[in-house]
Scaffold this motif. Structure first.
Motif, PDB file in Angstrom:
ATOM      1  N   LEU A 252      -7.064   3.416  -7.359  1.00 49.75           N
ATOM      2  CA  LEU A 252      -6.883   2.229  -8.180  1.00 49.75           C
ATOM      3  C   LEU A 252      -5.695   1.405  -7.696  1.00 49.75           C
ATOM      4  O   LEU A 252      -5.772   0.167  -7.612  1.00 49.75           O
ATOM      5  CB  LEU A 252      -6.675   2.626  -9.645  1.00 49.75           C
ATOM      6  N   LYS A 253      -4.605   2.072  -7.360  1.00 52.74           N
ATOM      7  CA  LYS A 253      -3.436   1.371  -6.827  1.00 52.74           C
ATOM      8  C   LYS A 253      -3.790   0.658  -5.524  1.00 52.74           C
ATOM      9  O   LYS A 253      -3.397  -0.498  -5.298  1.00 52.74           O
ATOM     10  CB  LYS A 253      -2.302   2.364  -6.590  1.00 52.74           C
ATOM     11  N   ALA A 254      -4.560   1.331  -4.666  1.00 53.30           N
ATOM     12  CA  ALA A 254      -4.972   0.720  -3.394  1.00 53.30           C
ATOM     13  C   ALA A 254      -5.864  -0.494  -3.656  1.00 53.30           C
ATOM     14  O   ALA A 254      -5.723  -1.539  -3.014  1.00 53.30           O
ATOM     15  CB  ALA A 254      -5.687   1.747  -2.533  1.00 53.30           C
ATOM     16  N   TRP A 255      -6.796  -0.368  -4.612  1.00 52.27           N
ATOM     17  CA  TRP A 255      -7.673  -1.491  -4.961  1.00 52.27           C
ATOM     18  C   TRP A 255      -6.871  -2.690  -5.431  1.00 52.27           C
ATOM     19  O   TRP A 255      -7.173  -3.828  -5.068  1.00 52.27           O
ATOM     20  CB  TRP A 255      -8.672  -1.054  -6.035  1.00 52.27           C
ATOM     21  N   GLN A 256      -5.863  -2.463  -6.226  1.00 52.86           N
ATOM     22  CA  GLN A 256      -5.066  -3.570  -6.757  1.00 52.86           C
ATOM     23  C   GLN A 256      -4.404  -4.358  -5.633  1.00 52.86           C
ATOM     24  O   GLN A 256      -4.334  -5.589  -5.680  1.00 52.86           O
ATOM     25  CB  GLN A 256      -4.023  -3.035  -7.741  1.00 52.86           C
TER      26      GLN A 256
ATOM     27  N   VAL B 226      -9.816   2.544   1.028  1.00 56.68           N
ATOM     28  CA  VAL B 226      -9.534   3.892   1.538  1.00 56.68           C
ATOM     29  C   VAL B 226      -8.380   3.852   2.543  1.00 56.68           C
ATOM     30  O   VAL B 226      -7.473   4.694   2.507  1.00 56.68           O
ATOM     31  CB  VAL B 226     -10.794   4.518   2.167  1.00 56.68           C
ATOM     32  N   GLN B 227      -8.387   2.866   3.431  1.00 54.51           N
ATOM     33  CA  GLN B 227      -7.303   2.746   4.408  1.00 54.51           C
ATOM     34  C   GLN B 227      -5.962   2.520   3.716  1.00 54.51           C
ATOM     35  O   GLN B 227      -4.943   3.107   4.099  1.00 54.51           O
ATOM     36  CB  GLN B 227      -7.605   1.606   5.381  1.00 54.51           C
ATOM     37  N   ARG B 228      -5.967   1.666   2.699  1.00 57.03           N
ATOM     38  CA  ARG B 228      -4.724   1.422   1.968  1.00 57.03           C
ATOM     39  C   ARG B 228      -4.275   2.675   1.219  1.00 57.03           C
ATOM     40  O   ARG B 228      -3.081   2.991   1.178  1.00 57.03           O
ATOM     41  CB  ARG B 228      -4.922   0.266   0.978  1.00 57.03           C
ATOM     42  N   ALA B 229      -5.216   3.424   0.644  1.00 59.53           N
ATOM     43  CA  ALA B 229      -4.879   4.664  -0.049  1.00 59.53           C
ATOM     44  C   ALA B 229      -4.298   5.685   0.926  1.00 59.53           C
ATOM     45  O   ALA B 229      -3.328   6.395   0.601  1.00 59.53           O
ATOM     46  CB  ALA B 229      -6.120   5.226  -0.747  1.00 59.53           C
ATOM     47  N   ILE B 230      -4.864   5.763   2.121  1.00 59.54           N
ATOM     48  CA  ILE B 230      -4.318   6.657   3.148  1.00 59.54           C
ATOM     49  C   ILE B 230      -2.881   6.266   3.469  1.00 59.54           C
ATOM     50  O   ILE B 230      -1.990   7.117   3.568  1.00 59.54           O
ATOM     51  CB  ILE B 230      -5.194   6.603   4.421  1.00 59.54           C
ATOM     52  N   LEU B 231      -2.663   4.951   3.624  1.00 59.23           N
ATOM     53  CA  LEU B 231      -1.303   4.477   3.916  1.00 59.23           C
ATOM     54  C   LEU B 231      -0.332   4.896   2.818  1.00 59.23           C
ATOM     55  O   LEU B 231       0.776   5.379   3.098  1.00 59.23           O
ATOM     56  CB  LEU B 231      -1.314   2.948   4.050  1.00 59.23           C
TER      57      LEU B 231
END
Length: 431
Positions: free
Chosen positions: A35-39, A111-116
């Motif tokens: 959710l944080k990555a989506w935002q 997904v890429q942002r969440a990985i980061l």
């Protein structure tokens, strides 16, 4: 100002790799992480100049809980990244050539942002935090922006720096060695499924490769040489491979301030700064990277006194004032004009009775987007203290907005109220 080099460990790829952190992949799948990555991805999409990007983000958000659950399921069962789309826009005012941008689907970017976010979690991967803590590395570092770089330069001048040299690193993202990045991450404790995802995310295989010209296709990285410009992970990859460069360049009484692929050197003596630039060239050459000569490529490199107005990161380096560069001002006006032109087209479309597609901005939404453009630009130049320059820019903006308002009023004359309201951007109750 003497900036101490980062105290992180050298980027050894030897056999002393840390055991993989078992909690990292589990944290990646958590709803709060995604959710944080989506935002973050959604905020970027909302301000994107691409109508398609805005529309796809809006569609994803309309069924957000189900879409995030699908990502969680795919991560458990084996996530596969889709082949992204490659675009080659011009680099912009004052810069020759094209920029190879990789545009991935929304879910892949999440997904890429969440990985980061997971990789940058200090409690999970302290060795990655060593890279992020490099005091003179600015771009892609949480909590740091261009203003941080300008403050470092300003402090260096106060401490006696009188000469500066700077350069871009040529085709930087295409020169990043993926194997070096994954070897460092493995040693840092990234392993198993998470390391596999990182490796897959860094790889570039374009879905529209056959549609690109041979010249444009050559701009994109292939194999293990290079990462995608536009990926949330690319800046971290660049900072990892240049961590040693940052350390070595700040061990000689010279300040080296780097923002991803742009860096400047400043010091009290001209000859020392020139010698440091030769060292920078040699160090980067070891990584297959090149820099530019200020005489041969003045749009890519510079050299001169510390108060002569050299351009760095959209600023003119004039201590105390730091006005925006001419190219940055031109880009602001281009973005505003493009938004107003798009708004005119949408207004004309509505008033002719045609149905709007998602993401098209009418009168009110266009002005709101222009406001976001102005606010974002001003925030990115918050170190500037030059009211005369800003006053001239405001007059130009006023002229463009007034022309847009006149266009709307003239087009709306005599039209039925329902169409006028829709062209204004206020939704009707009856559809």
């Amino acid at each position: 100002m003497k900036v101490a080099p980062s105290r992180g460990q050298p980027l050894s790829t030897g056999p002393t790799a840390k055991a993989p952190n078992p909690d990292a992949f589990k944290r990646l799948r958590e709803t709060r992480t995604l959710l944080k990555a989506w935002q973050v991805i959604n905020r970027n999409a909302e301000t994107s100049g691409s109508r398609t990007t805005r529309q796809r983000a809006r569609e994803f958000g309309q069924n957000l809980p189900a879409n995030l659950r699908k990502i969680q399921t795919d991560l458990r069962e084996g996530y596969s990244f889709e082949a992204p789309y490659g675009a080659t826009p011009d680099k912009g005012p004052g810069k020759a050539g094209k920029r190879p941008i990789v545009v991935a689907p929304i879910r892949d970017r999440i997904v890429q942002r969440a990985i980061l976010d997971i990789l940058q979690t200090k409690s999970l991967f302290p060795k990655v935090s060593d890279v992020l803590n490099t005091p003179t590395s600015i771009g892609g570092i949480p909590g740091r922006g261009v203003d941080h770089a300008i403050r470092l330069f300003s402090q260096a001048v106060e401490d006696g720096a009188t000469y500066v040299m700077g350069s871009d690193i040529g085709s930087f993202f295409t020169k990043i060695d993926q194997t070096e990045v994954t070897a460092f991450l493995r040693k840092a404790g990234v392993g198993g499924d998470l390391l596999g995802l990182v490796s897959d995310a860094l790889r570039v295989e374009l879905r529209n490769s056959k549609d690109l010209s041979e010249e444009d296709r050559a701009l994109f990285p292939t194999g293990t040489d290079g990462v995608a410009q536009g990926s949330p992970l690319s800046a971290l990859a660049g900072n990892i491979v240049l961590h040693d460069f940052d350390q070595r360049m700040n061990e000689r009484g010279i300040i080296c301030i780097r923002y991803i692929d742009d860096f400047l050197l400043c010091g009290a003596r001209k000859d020392a700064v020139k010698k440091a630039m030769l060292s920078a060239k040699a160090i980067l050459s070891e990584k297959g990277m090149t820099i530019y000569d200020a005489c041969e490529a003045p749009n890519k490199a510079f050299a001169g006194s510390a108060n002569s107005g050299q351009v760095f990161l959209g600023y003119k380096l004039i201590p105390g004032e730091f006005p925006p560069s001419d190219a940055s001002c031109e880009k602001l006006m281009e973005n505003i004009q493009a938004e107003l032109a798009s708004g005119r087209a949408t207004i004309g479309k509505v008033l002719s009775g045609r149905t709007l597609n998602g993401g098209e901005r009418a009168f009110v939404q266009t002005l709101a987007q222009v406001d976001r453009i102005i606010r974002g630009w001003r925030e990115s130049h918050k170190m500037s203290d030059c009211p005369e320059v800003y006053s001239l820019l405001d007059k130009d903006i006023d002229h463009r907005i007034n022309a847009f308002m006149r266009f709307y009023r003239e087009k709306a004359k005599g039209r039925r109220s329902s169409l006028v309201r829709m062209a204004m951007g206020v939704s009707p109750l009856v559809r």
